[in-house]
Design an enzyme around this catalytic site. Structure first.
Site, PDB file in Angstrom:
ATOM      1  N   LYS A  16      42.686  12.732  40.448  1.00 37.36           N
ATOM      2  CA  LYS A  16      41.754  11.629  40.172  1.00 37.36           C
ATOM      3  C   LYS A  16      42.497  10.392  39.654  1.00 37.36           C
ATOM      4  CE  LYS A  16      39.114  13.882  37.225  1.00 37.36           C
ATOM      5  NZ  LYS A  16      39.832  15.179  37.150  1.00 37.36           N
ATOM      6  N   ARG A  92      31.140  15.021  32.570  1.00 38.54           N
ATOM      7  CA  ARG A  92      31.740  16.355  32.535  1.00 38.54           C
ATOM      8  C   ARG A  92      30.678  17.437  32.348  1.00 38.54           C
ATOM      9  NH1 ARG A  92      37.211  14.755  32.147  1.00 38.54           N
ATOM     10  NH2 ARG A  92      38.568  16.316  31.285  1.00 38.54           N
ATOM     11  N   ARG A 126      53.401  19.062  35.454  1.00 33.55           N
ATOM     12  CA  ARG A 126      53.260  17.608  35.288  1.00 33.55           C
ATOM     13  C   ARG A 126      54.062  17.119  34.087  1.00 33.55           C
ATOM     14  NH1 ARG A 126      47.292  15.087  35.176  1.00 33.55           N
ATOM     15  NH2 ARG A 126      47.035  16.303  33.272  1.00 33.55           N
ATOM     16  N   ARG A 155      52.171  16.569  28.567  1.00 36.24           N
ATOM     17  CA  ARG A 155      50.941  16.281  27.827  1.00 36.24           C
ATOM     18  C   ARG A 155      50.611  17.485  26.951  1.00 36.24           C
ATOM     19  NH1 ARG A 155      45.831  14.113  31.318  1.00 36.24           N
ATOM     20  NH2 ARG A 155      44.748  15.731  30.166  1.00 36.24           N
ATOM     21  N   ARG A 166      40.940  24.603  30.158  1.00 38.41           N
ATOM     22  CA  ARG A 166      40.336  23.384  30.720  1.00 38.41           C
ATOM     23  C   ARG A 166      39.664  23.697  32.057  1.00 38.41           C
ATOM     24  NH1 ARG A 166      45.351  19.789  30.970  1.00 38.41           N
ATOM     25  NH2 ARG A 166      44.027  18.198  31.891  1.00 38.41           N
TER      26      ARG A 166
HETATM   27  P1  AMP Z   1      41.387  14.357  31.146  1.00 31.14           P
HETATM   28  O1  AMP Z   1      42.521  13.432  30.931  1.00 31.14           O
HETATM   29  O2  AMP Z   1      40.271  13.764  31.941  1.00 31.14           O
HETATM   30  O3  AMP Z   1      41.821  15.706  31.682  1.00 31.14           O
HETATM   31  O4  AMP Z   1      40.739  14.636  29.684  1.00 31.14           O
HETATM   32  C1  AMP Z   1      41.488  15.224  28.655  1.00 31.14           C
HETATM   33  C2  AMP Z   1      40.579  15.775  27.574  1.00 31.14           C
HETATM   34  O5  AMP Z   1      39.778  14.716  27.026  1.00 31.14           O
HETATM   35  C3  AMP Z   1      39.574  16.812  28.038  1.00 31.14           C
HETATM   36  O6  AMP Z   1      40.123  18.115  28.071  1.00 31.14           O
HETATM   37  C4  AMP Z   1      38.478  16.681  26.956  1.00 31.14           C
HETATM   38  O7  AMP Z   1      38.880  17.288  25.735  1.00 31.14           O
HETATM   39  C5  AMP Z   1      38.451  15.183  26.717  1.00 31.14           C
HETATM   40  N1  AMP Z   1      37.491  14.494  27.629  1.00 31.14           N
HETATM   41  C6  AMP Z   1      37.778  13.627  28.626  1.00 31.14           C
HETATM   42  N2  AMP Z   1      36.663  13.202  29.244  1.00 31.14           N
HETATM   43  C7  AMP Z   1      35.623  13.828  28.632  1.00 31.14           C
HETATM   44  C8  AMP Z   1      34.208  13.833  28.800  1.00 31.14           C
HETATM   45  N3  AMP Z   1      33.615  13.105  29.778  1.00 31.14           N
HETATM   46  N4  AMP Z   1      33.464  14.611  27.961  1.00 31.14           N
HETATM   47  C9  AMP Z   1      34.036  15.338  26.993  1.00 31.14           C
HETATM   48  N5  AMP Z   1      35.362  15.399  26.783  1.00 31.14           N
HETATM   49  C10 AMP Z   1      36.165  14.655  27.575  1.00 31.14           C
END
Ligand code: AMP
Length: 211
Positions: A16, A92, A126, A155, A166
């Site tokens: 994404k 989400r 990654r 990360r 996740r």
């Molecule tokens: P990402 O970079 O999109 O994989 O997001 C990393 C982390 O941020 C996720 O594992 C969640 O802990 C938090 N996060 C990101 N977007 C959301 C969302 N829309 N709702 C809740 N938690 C989020």
């Protein structure tokens, strides 16, 4: 369609971020991403929101979702300021999808399809260059410069245990969101296991077709 409003869905590691960067460049829209916004504010005090933990960090480091109240506010603010956008990492869960419907209309809903083992492989391999923000992969896309290679970091949530969590959270909470847009008839699926350039060709064509 001058400034498209695009939603990009897909599991963690589906690409994404990469495709959103292409979309921003080609269609001149804002990249609204809750993951980056939360990483930049990991230690923000959310204790007044009656949540289990006092900052986003505890949720994120365990691979759990940050409470809706926090995330909805971030997205609402960002979308109010953007003409066109690509929204990445939100919604989400179904509650967030319903919130989003109140905030804005969407022109395109894209879904990047990638199988589970490929996702684990992509995420655990990654690496990030903390100086440039550039993303690499130990196997698929290692840096040529040794100096860059030495400073790469992982990360916090890309270790295998957190990655599996996740993905579990994704299946439980976010797959119903994909079904929600599928039932609505707006979901456009793209094969996310192709090369990044091939995925981009399909993504670009899908957005142009929706214009
Ligand atoms: P990402 O970079 O999109 O994989 O997001 C990393 C982390 O941020 C996720 O594992 C969640 O802990 C938090 N996060 C990101 N977007 C959301 C969302 N829309 N709702 C809740 N938690 C989020």
């Amino acid at each position: 369609m001058a400034q498209p409003r695009i939603l990009i869905l897909g599991a963690p590691g589906a690409g994404k971020g990469t495709q959103s960067a292409n979309i921003v460049e080609e269609f001149d829209v804002e990249h609204v991403t809750t993951g980056d916004a939360l990483r930049a504010n990991k230690d923000m005090d959310i204790s007044d929101m009656d949540t289990e933990y006092d900052t986003p960090r505890e949720y994120m480091d365990q691979g759990e979702l940050v409470p809706d109240e926090v995330v909805n506010a971030i997205v609402d603010e960002a979308l109010t300021q953007a003409d066109g956008f690509v929204l990445d990492g939100y919604p989400r869960n179904l509650e967030q999808a319903e919130e989003l419907e109140e905030m804005t209309d969407l022109d395109v809903v894209l879904m990047l399809d990638v199988g589970e083992e490929e996702l684990v492989h992509r995420l655990t391999g990654r690496r990030l260059d903390p100086e440039t923000g550039e993303i690499y992969h130990v196997e698929y896309n290692p840096p040529e410069d040794e100096e860059v290679e030495e400073r790469l970091v992982q990360r916090d949530d890309d270790d295998e245990e957190t990655v599996r969590e996740r993905l579990r959270v994704y299946h439980e909470n976010t797959e119903p969101v994909v079904e929600y847009y599928e039932e609505e008839g707006t979901l456009e699926r793209v094969d996310g296991e192709q090369t990044p350039d091939e995925v981009w060709e399909d993504v670009k064509a899908t957005i142009e077709d929706a214009a």
